[in-house]
Scaffold this motif. Sequence first.
Motif, PDB file in Angstrom:
ATOM      1  N   GLU A  67     -61.091  -9.209 -25.649  1.00  0.00           N
ATOM      2  CA  GLU A  67     -60.006  -8.233 -25.716  1.00  0.00           C
ATOM      3  C   GLU A  67     -59.910  -7.596 -27.103  1.00  0.00           C
ATOM      4  O   GLU A  67     -59.464  -6.444 -27.231  1.00  0.00           O
ATOM      5  N   GLU A  68     -60.325  -8.319 -28.151  1.00  0.00           N
ATOM      6  CA  GLU A  68     -60.345  -7.727 -29.489  1.00  0.00           C
ATOM      7  C   GLU A  68     -61.449  -6.679 -29.594  1.00  0.00           C
ATOM      8  O   GLU A  68     -61.252  -5.604 -30.179  1.00  0.00           O
ATOM      9  N   GLU A  70     -62.621  -4.957 -27.132  1.00  0.00           N
ATOM     10  CA  GLU A  70     -62.139  -3.834 -26.340  1.00  0.00           C
ATOM     11  C   GLU A  70     -61.179  -2.965 -27.141  1.00  0.00           C
ATOM     12  O   GLU A  70     -61.276  -1.726 -27.133  1.00  0.00           O
TER      13      GLU A  70
END
Length: 302
Positions: A67-68, A70
């Motif tokens: 998620e980082e 992304e």
Amino acid sequence: MYETAREYLTTVRDLHRFAVSRFNAAELFYGHGTSEAWDEAAYLILATLKLPIDRLEPVFDARLLPEEVELVLNVLQERVVTRKPASYLTKEAYLGDFKFYVDERVIVPRSFIAEILFNDGLDPWIEHPELIHNALDLCTGSGCLAILMAHAFPDAAIDAVDLSPDALDVAEINVLDYSLGDRIDLLDSDLFEAVQDMKYDLIISNPPYVDAHSVEELPPEYLHEPVMALGSGEDGLDITRQILAQASAHLNPHGVLVVEIGHNRDVLEEQFPTLPFVWLPTESGDGFVFLLTREMLVEAGL
């Protein structure tokens, strides 16, 4: 390409290399806090990850969560696709160690006057900070210079004016962030209009000063900034001329006027041959910011 990057890039180093390559390929323009792809990529990655923006090396090989990755890739892609200045993507800008909130309602803070305030560049014209009891910031925008003045001159009450209500809304955010609401008064005003009865020990201004030809040639990054904050007539000096015409009436005896004008020194000196402009030194040269005292203005008939 960005979809493939999501699969294969895992570290800060990976993302930084990818960002520099994409920025160079897109031929982005810099000038809103950085001057090259390497520094711009480092800033965007670190700011997005909420890491100290001056410490890339210690985290270069840190592995990131999906998620980082992304989150960072989305910001990098937005920078390339929209050509927005990085500060509009992170909602922050720096002058020295001072951080300010910014968005598209204001020009991204950048000013030679900030450098002059940091380096005591108004000496000997202002020998001691305590001599400044009240000051005025014309065309305050984000309020950054008013805030820097409040720190440079701790005894001063400061009026900060702007013609844009949107800009003043942003300035209010910054003034409150620095707990300066009791010292900085934000005023909706066309230059001196709202302060007709006031006189000041110091007036500073970083007004619009881009000439018409240069406005037409601006890179896409600058076109995201408010138009009224950039251009100022055919030669870029319309607002500066208004300031010069009115400043002496708003300066106390021995009061000082400081104005930034970009690359317009030759044109300005030709138009005002009797004014003894004092050009203040900066790291980029001594032709970008002038100083005049009230007495200089009066003697020149202004």
